[in-house]
Design an enzyme around this catalytic site. Structure first.
Site, PDB file in Angstrom:
ATOM      1  N   TYR A   6      -4.757   7.989  -6.589  1.00 54.74           N
ATOM      2  CA  TYR A   6      -3.760   7.026  -6.091  1.00 54.74           C
ATOM      3  C   TYR A   6      -3.962   6.807  -4.596  1.00 54.74           C
ATOM      4  O   TYR A   6      -3.975   5.673  -4.118  1.00 54.74           O
ATOM      5  CB  TYR A   6      -2.347   7.554  -6.379  1.00 54.74           C
ATOM      6  CG  TYR A   6      -1.231   6.726  -5.762  1.00 54.74           C
ATOM      7  CD1 TYR A   6      -0.910   5.473  -6.281  1.00 54.74           C
ATOM      8  CD2 TYR A   6      -0.517   7.191  -4.663  1.00 54.74           C
ATOM      9  CE1 TYR A   6       0.111   4.711  -5.728  1.00 54.74           C
ATOM     10  CE2 TYR A   6       0.508   6.440  -4.103  1.00 54.74           C
ATOM     11  CZ  TYR A   6       0.816   5.207  -4.635  1.00 54.74           C
ATOM     12  OH  TYR A   6       1.825   4.445  -4.076  1.00 54.74           O
ATOM     13  N   SER A  25       0.846  -1.186   0.000  1.00 54.77           N
ATOM     14  CA  SER A  25       0.000   0.000   0.000  1.00 54.77           C
ATOM     15  C   SER A  25       0.884   1.239   0.000  1.00 54.77           C
ATOM     16  O   SER A  25       1.935   1.267  -0.650  1.00 54.77           O
ATOM     17  CB  SER A  25      -0.927  -0.076   1.215  1.00 54.77           C
ATOM     18  OG  SER A  25      -1.807   1.016   1.227  1.00 54.77           O
TER      19      SER A  25
HETATM   20  P1  NDP Z   1       8.624   1.207  -9.480  1.00 57.71           P
HETATM   21  O1  NDP Z   1       8.032   2.122 -10.486  1.00 57.71           O
HETATM   22  O2  NDP Z   1      10.091   1.180  -9.293  1.00 57.71           O
HETATM   23  O3  NDP Z   1       8.099  -0.281  -9.717  1.00 57.71           O
HETATM   24  C1  NDP Z   1       6.765  -0.538 -10.022  1.00 57.71           C
HETATM   25  C2  NDP Z   1       6.639  -1.935 -10.538  1.00 57.71           C
HETATM   26  O4  NDP Z   1       5.258  -2.179 -10.857  1.00 57.71           O
HETATM   27  C3  NDP Z   1       7.460  -2.147 -11.793  1.00 57.71           C
HETATM   28  O5  NDP Z   1       8.056  -3.409 -11.750  1.00 57.71           O
HETATM   29  C4  NDP Z   1       6.408  -2.079 -12.889  1.00 57.71           C
HETATM   30  O6  NDP Z   1       6.789  -2.925 -13.962  1.00 57.71           O
HETATM   31  C5  NDP Z   1       5.197  -2.668 -12.186  1.00 57.71           C
HETATM   32  N1  NDP Z   1       3.951  -2.260 -12.844  1.00 57.71           N
HETATM   33  C6  NDP Z   1       3.418  -1.029 -12.910  1.00 57.71           C
HETATM   34  N2  NDP Z   1       2.302  -1.061 -13.650  1.00 57.71           N
HETATM   35  C7  NDP Z   1       2.142  -2.340 -14.063  1.00 57.71           C
HETATM   36  C8  NDP Z   1       1.193  -3.007 -14.859  1.00 57.71           C
HETATM   37  N3  NDP Z   1       0.141  -2.370 -15.404  1.00 57.71           N
HETATM   38  N4  NDP Z   1       1.336  -4.334 -15.070  1.00 57.71           N
HETATM   39  C9  NDP Z   1       2.390  -5.001 -14.546  1.00 57.71           C
HETATM   40  N5  NDP Z   1       3.314  -4.426 -13.778  1.00 57.71           N
HETATM   41  C10 NDP Z   1       3.195  -3.108 -13.546  1.00 57.71           C
HETATM   42  O7  NDP Z   1       7.910   1.631  -8.102  1.00 57.71           O
HETATM   43  P2  NDP Z   1       8.007   1.047  -6.614  1.00 57.71           P
HETATM   44  O8  NDP Z   1       8.914  -0.101  -6.525  1.00 57.71           O
HETATM   45  O9  NDP Z   1       8.233   2.201  -5.753  1.00 57.71           O
HETATM   46  O10 NDP Z   1       6.487   0.588  -6.405  1.00 57.71           O
HETATM   47  C11 NDP Z   1       6.132  -0.651  -5.821  1.00 57.71           C
HETATM   48  C12 NDP Z   1       4.899  -0.466  -4.958  1.00 57.71           C
HETATM   49  O11 NDP Z   1       5.231   0.388  -3.869  1.00 57.71           O
HETATM   50  C13 NDP Z   1       3.722   0.185  -5.666  1.00 57.71           C
HETATM   51  O12 NDP Z   1       2.540  -0.481  -5.297  1.00 57.71           O
HETATM   52  C14 NDP Z   1       3.725   1.601  -5.128  1.00 57.71           C
HETATM   53  O13 NDP Z   1       2.443   2.168  -5.151  1.00 57.71           O
HETATM   54  C15 NDP Z   1       4.225   1.357  -3.710  1.00 57.71           C
HETATM   55  N6  NDP Z   1       4.790   2.522  -3.046  1.00 57.71           N
HETATM   56  C16 NDP Z   1       5.947   3.131  -3.501  1.00 57.71           C
HETATM   57  C17 NDP Z   1       6.456   4.223  -2.828  1.00 57.71           C
HETATM   58  C18 NDP Z   1       7.700   4.924  -3.271  1.00 57.71           C
HETATM   59  O14 NDP Z   1       8.004   6.020  -2.743  1.00 57.71           O
HETATM   60  N7  NDP Z   1       8.481   4.381  -4.174  1.00 57.71           N
HETATM   61  C19 NDP Z   1       5.791   4.789  -1.645  1.00 57.71           C
HETATM   62  C20 NDP Z   1       4.614   4.072  -1.241  1.00 57.71           C
HETATM   63  C21 NDP Z   1       4.145   2.985  -1.926  1.00 57.71           C
HETATM   64  P3  NDP Z   1       6.704  -2.549 -15.525  1.00 57.71           P
HETATM   65  O15 NDP Z   1       7.000  -1.099 -15.666  1.00 57.71           O
HETATM   66  O16 NDP Z   1       7.739  -3.468 -16.108  1.00 57.71           O
HETATM   67  O17 NDP Z   1       5.334  -2.911 -15.930  1.00 57.71           O
END
Ligand code: NDP
Length: 280
Positions: free
Chosen positions: A162, A147
């Protein structure tokens, strides 16, 4: 024997950031992992990172696809079962703040943005949970949802959909946890604060360089992050691994662990505390 020896984990959104670090941690500790995302090149990089960490090639399955598509969800489950024979852990990590197509922010963002944001951050989690459920019941498995502290209670003006999607996800975690615990499935979640990942590139449209500058600046503002830095993906992966490890967290059901360096514990007024006292 390592912590996740003989366990099979699907980690969505593992081509980057938190999901990639989680795949690496779980696999380094013995798990067989299915890594997935839309970007085939970055998934290949993820696989190489795992192999470089000493994970046997036979313990890694790569599935490319958009997690909001039912066919991709079905393929994820089927190919994991075909290769590894079972599913013990589902980490619903894929997520993003979807930028508004017309560049609008706040309550002016379009309904299309709302639908896309919910499709990825909530609906895909519900669908993956439904599809993995019978397999997790067989293994007495774990679900960990990712989350965000954006879920509240502080308002999130720039990206309302979001944050309300993550708030909905939190309630889904609690509800699913109680619904599924009689079957032996535990459901919990992690709410990160700022983590230096590709998140900013996607949701704020920043280049990699600007994204790094953003996290460096933010992390240095102690009135924003008392801990004094933005997390790295590994910081969150360790919390996910704790919740995915039944030995470590067996009695935790339907909870959200906040890992935000203290961000959600402070109010704007705290930043002005000393000055306010001088003013009176
Ligand atoms: P990144 O953008 O680094 O990674 C996001 C991942 O989700 C990527 O591997 C991307 O893969 C995948 N993804 C996104 N959309 C899709 C899709 N439609 N289908 C399949 N895969 C998808 O971000 P984070 O690692 O930071 O994010 C991970 C989680 O952490 C998320 O749920 C985010 O909301 C949550 N989060 C992050 C924070 C932050 O500050 N970074 C803070 C709070 C929560 P690809 O592009 O290859 O599809």
């Amino acid at each position: 024997m390592s912590r996740f020896t003989d366990k099979v984990a699907i980690i969505t959104g593992s081509s980057n950031g938190i999901g990639q670090a989680t795949a690496r941690l779980l696999a380094s500790e013995g798990a067989k992992v299915t890594v997935t995302g839309r970007n085939a090149e970055r998934l290949e990089e993820t696989k190489n990172i795992l192999l470089g960490a000493g994970v046997p090639e036979g313990n890694v399955l790569v599935v490319v696809g958009d997690i909001t598509q039912e066919s991709v969800q079905e393929n994820l489950i089927k190919s994991t079962l075909d290769k590894f024979g079972k599913i013990d852990i589902l980490v619903n990590n894929a997520g993003a703040g979807i930028p508004d197509a017309q560049g609008k922010s706040g309550v002016n963002q379009s309904i299309d943005t709302y639908h896309k944001t919910f499709e990825l951050n909530v609906q895909s989690v519900i669908e993956m949970t439904q599809k993995a459920r019978p397999h997790l019941a067989k293994t007495q498995g774990e679900i960990v949802n990712i989350s965000s502290i954006g879920a509240g209670p502080a308002a999130q003006v720039a990206s309302p959909y979001y944050s309300i999607a993550k708030a909905a996800l939190d309630q889904y975690t609690r509800t699913a946890a109680i619904d599924l615990v009689p079957e032996g499935i535990r459901v919990n979640s992690v709410s990160p604060g700022a983590v230096s990942t590709g998140f900013s590139a996607v949701s704020r449209g920043l280049t990699e360089e600007k994204s790094k500058a953003f996290y460096d600046y933010l992390g240095a503002q102690r009135e924003c992050i008392p801990r004094g830095f933005c997390a790295v993906p590994e910081d969150i992966a360790k919390v996910i691994a704790f919740l995915a490890d039944r030995n470590a967290s067996n009695y935790i059901i339907g909870q959200t662990i906040v890992a935000d360096g203290g961000t959600s514990l402070i109010l704007g007024a705290h930043a002005h505390g000393a000055k306010m006292m001088q003013a009176v």
